[in-house]
Design a protein around this motif. Sequence first.
Motif, PDB file in Angstrom:
ATOM      1  N   LYS A  16      25.428 -19.619  42.189  1.00 37.98           N
ATOM      2  CA  LYS A  16      24.819 -20.346  41.080  1.00 37.98           C
ATOM      3  C   LYS A  16      23.664 -21.196  41.585  1.00 37.98           C
ATOM      4  O   LYS A  16      23.770 -21.886  42.596  1.00 37.98           O
ATOM      5  CB  LYS A  16      25.859 -21.232  40.405  1.00 37.98           C
ATOM      6  CG  LYS A  16      25.339 -21.918  39.170  1.00 37.98           C
ATOM      7  CD  LYS A  16      26.433 -22.686  38.462  1.00 37.98           C
ATOM      8  CE  LYS A  16      25.863 -23.342  37.216  1.00 37.98           C
ATOM      9  NZ  LYS A  16      26.878 -24.070  36.482  1.00 37.98           N
ATOM     10  N   ARG A  17      22.578 -21.124  40.866  1.00 32.42           N
ATOM     11  CA  ARG A  17      21.407 -21.925  41.221  1.00 32.42           C
ATOM     12  C   ARG A  17      21.543 -23.328  40.648  1.00 32.42           C
ATOM     13  O   ARG A  17      22.092 -23.517  39.575  1.00 32.42           O
ATOM     14  CB  ARG A  17      20.151 -21.286  40.649  1.00 32.42           C
ATOM     15  CG  ARG A  17      19.808 -19.966  41.248  1.00 32.42           C
ATOM     16  CD  ARG A  17      18.561 -19.446  40.585  1.00 32.42           C
ATOM     17  NE  ARG A  17      18.222 -18.127  41.063  1.00 32.42           N
ATOM     18  CZ  ARG A  17      17.759 -17.176  40.273  1.00 32.42           C
ATOM     19  NH1 ARG A  17      17.589 -17.395  38.991  1.00 32.42           N
ATOM     20  NH2 ARG A  17      17.462 -16.005  40.772  1.00 32.42           N
ATOM     21  N   GLY A  18      20.991 -24.296  41.374  1.00 27.17           N
ATOM     22  CA  GLY A  18      21.039 -25.667  40.895  1.00 27.17           C
ATOM     23  C   GLY A  18      19.785 -26.423  41.275  1.00 27.17           C
ATOM     24  O   GLY A  18      18.998 -25.980  42.109  1.00 27.17           O
ATOM     25  N   LYS A  21      14.676 -26.605  41.957  1.00 23.34           N
ATOM     26  CA  LYS A  21      14.177 -25.411  42.656  1.00 23.34           C
ATOM     27  C   LYS A  21      15.094 -24.213  42.494  1.00 23.34           C
ATOM     28  O   LYS A  21      14.757 -23.105  42.909  1.00 23.34           O
ATOM     29  CB  LYS A  21      13.988 -25.714  44.139  1.00 23.34           C
ATOM     30  CG  LYS A  21      12.910 -26.753  44.390  1.00 23.34           C
ATOM     31  CD  LYS A  21      12.742 -27.017  45.854  1.00 23.34           C
ATOM     32  CE  LYS A  21      11.699 -28.104  46.057  1.00 23.34           C
ATOM     33  NZ  LYS A  21      11.465 -28.394  47.458  1.00 23.34           N
ATOM     34  N   GLY A  22      16.267 -24.439  41.921  1.00 19.65           N
ATOM     35  CA  GLY A  22      17.199 -23.339  41.708  1.00 19.65           C
ATOM     36  C   GLY A  22      17.801 -22.808  42.993  1.00 19.65           C
ATOM     37  O   GLY A  22      17.922 -21.608  43.190  1.00 19.65           O
ATOM     38  N   TRP A  23      18.196 -23.729  43.863  1.00 20.92           N
ATOM     39  CA  TRP A  23      18.770 -23.325  45.130  1.00 20.92           C
ATOM     40  C   TRP A  23      20.270 -23.108  45.027  1.00 20.92           C
ATOM     41  O   TRP A  23      20.972 -23.809  44.306  1.00 20.92           O
ATOM     42  CB  TRP A  23      18.508 -24.383  46.195  1.00 20.92           C
ATOM     43  CG  TRP A  23      17.104 -24.400  46.716  1.00 20.92           C
ATOM     44  CD1 TRP A  23      16.065 -23.597  46.329  1.00 20.92           C
ATOM     45  CD2 TRP A  23      16.579 -25.254  47.711  1.00 20.92           C
ATOM     46  NE1 TRP A  23      14.934 -23.908  47.030  1.00 20.92           N
ATOM     47  CE2 TRP A  23      15.219 -24.928  47.893  1.00 20.92           C
ATOM     48  CE3 TRP A  23      17.116 -26.274  48.469  1.00 20.92           C
ATOM     49  CZ2 TRP A  23      14.406 -25.574  48.803  1.00 20.92           C
ATOM     50  CZ3 TRP A  23      16.298 -26.931  49.379  1.00 20.92           C
ATOM     51  CH2 TRP A  23      14.962 -26.576  49.551  1.00 20.92           C
ATOM     52  N   PRO A  25      24.003 -22.859  47.339  1.00 21.84           N
ATOM     53  CA  PRO A  25      24.496 -23.595  48.504  1.00 21.84           C
ATOM     54  C   PRO A  25      23.914 -23.064  49.823  1.00 21.84           C
ATOM     55  O   PRO A  25      23.659 -23.848  50.745  1.00 21.84           O
ATOM     56  CB  PRO A  25      26.013 -23.379  48.442  1.00 21.84           C
ATOM     57  CG  PRO A  25      26.288 -23.232  46.981  1.00 21.84           C
ATOM     58  CD  PRO A  25      25.112 -22.445  46.449  1.00 21.84           C
ATOM     59  N   LEU A  26      23.659 -21.760  49.905  1.00 19.01           N
ATOM     60  CA  LEU A  26      23.069 -21.203  51.124  1.00 19.01           C
ATOM     61  C   LEU A  26      21.631 -21.690  51.315  1.00 19.01           C
ATOM     62  O   LEU A  26      21.207 -21.972  52.440  1.00 19.01           O
ATOM     63  CB  LEU A  26      23.123 -19.676  51.095  1.00 19.01           C
ATOM     64  CG  LEU A  26      22.695 -18.951  52.366  1.00 19.01           C
ATOM     65  CD1 LEU A  26      23.522 -19.410  53.564  1.00 19.01           C
ATOM     66  CD2 LEU A  26      22.811 -17.453  52.183  1.00 19.01           C
ATOM     67  N   HIS A  27      20.880 -21.818  50.237  1.00 20.77           N
ATOM     68  CA  HIS A  27      19.524 -22.372  50.321  1.00 20.77           C
ATOM     69  C   HIS A  27      19.574 -23.807  50.856  1.00 20.77           C
ATOM     70  O   HIS A  27      18.800 -24.174  51.746  1.00 20.77           O
ATOM     71  CB  HIS A  27      18.847 -22.395  48.944  1.00 20.77           C
ATOM     72  CG  HIS A  27      18.328 -21.096  48.475  1.00 20.77           C
ATOM     73  ND1 HIS A  27      19.085 -20.235  47.723  1.00 20.77           N
ATOM     74  CD2 HIS A  27      17.114 -20.499  48.640  1.00 20.77           C
ATOM     75  CE1 HIS A  27      18.350 -19.168  47.432  1.00 20.77           C
ATOM     76  NE2 HIS A  27      17.156 -19.302  47.982  1.00 20.77           N
ATOM     77  N   VAL A  28      20.457 -24.612  50.307  1.00 21.45           N
ATOM     78  CA  VAL A  28      20.560 -26.025  50.707  1.00 21.45           C
ATOM     79  C   VAL A  28      20.948 -26.127  52.179  1.00 21.45           C
ATOM     80  O   VAL A  28      20.329 -26.874  52.949  1.00 21.45           O
ATOM     81  CB  VAL A  28      21.563 -26.791  49.823  1.00 21.45           C
ATOM     82  CG1 VAL A  28      21.776 -28.210  50.330  1.00 21.45           C
ATOM     83  CG2 VAL A  28      21.092 -26.805  48.375  1.00 21.45           C
ATOM     84  N   ASN A  61      11.267 -18.067  43.873  1.00 21.52           N
ATOM     85  CA  ASN A  61      11.303 -16.727  44.480  1.00 21.52           C
ATOM     86  C   ASN A  61      11.481 -16.747  46.001  1.00 21.52           C
ATOM     87  O   ASN A  61      10.968 -15.889  46.709  1.00 21.52           O
ATOM     88  CB  ASN A  61      10.051 -15.928  44.101  1.00 21.52           C
ATOM     89  CG  ASN A  61      10.307 -14.431  44.156  1.00 21.52           C
ATOM     90  OD1 ASN A  61      11.407 -13.976  43.883  1.00 21.52           O
ATOM     91  ND2 ASN A  61       9.292 -13.670  44.513  1.00 21.52           N
ATOM     92  N   LYS A  62      12.207 -17.733  46.514  1.00 17.51           N
ATOM     93  CA  LYS A  62      12.441 -17.845  47.949  1.00 17.51           C
ATOM     94  C   LYS A  62      13.870 -17.461  48.299  1.00 17.51           C
ATOM     95  O   LYS A  62      14.820 -17.820  47.599  1.00 17.51           O
ATOM     96  CB  LYS A  62      12.207 -19.278  48.435  1.00 17.51           C
ATOM     97  CG  LYS A  62      10.826 -19.818  48.168  1.00 17.51           C
ATOM     98  CD  LYS A  62       9.843 -19.291  49.155  1.00 17.51           C
ATOM     99  CE  LYS A  62       8.500 -19.976  48.939  1.00 17.51           C
ATOM    100  NZ  LYS A  62       7.444 -19.382  49.685  1.00 17.51           N
TER     101      LYS A  62
END
Length: 70
Positions: A16-18, A21-23, A25-28, A61-62
């Motif tokens: 789920k994005r949050g 930036k719509g990251w 948990p892996l993005h964070v 889109n990252k």
Amino acid sequence: AYINMPKTQRQLNFNKRGGSKGWTPLHVASYQGNVEAIKTLLDAERSKILDVDIFRRSLTNKLARQVAQN
């Protein structure tokens, strides 16, 4: 690393994005350089404990690897 997680937590959506930036948990974790969290998420995906989409893109889109700090 083995993850001993209650079944109720396995139902959580780790893709789920949050935030603005719509990251995920892996993005964070990648942005913060939190190697332990990254390993835990990837190990959980590999072991089929969690569904972690490593190809999930943010609202900009990252991929998670693209937001990692050098």
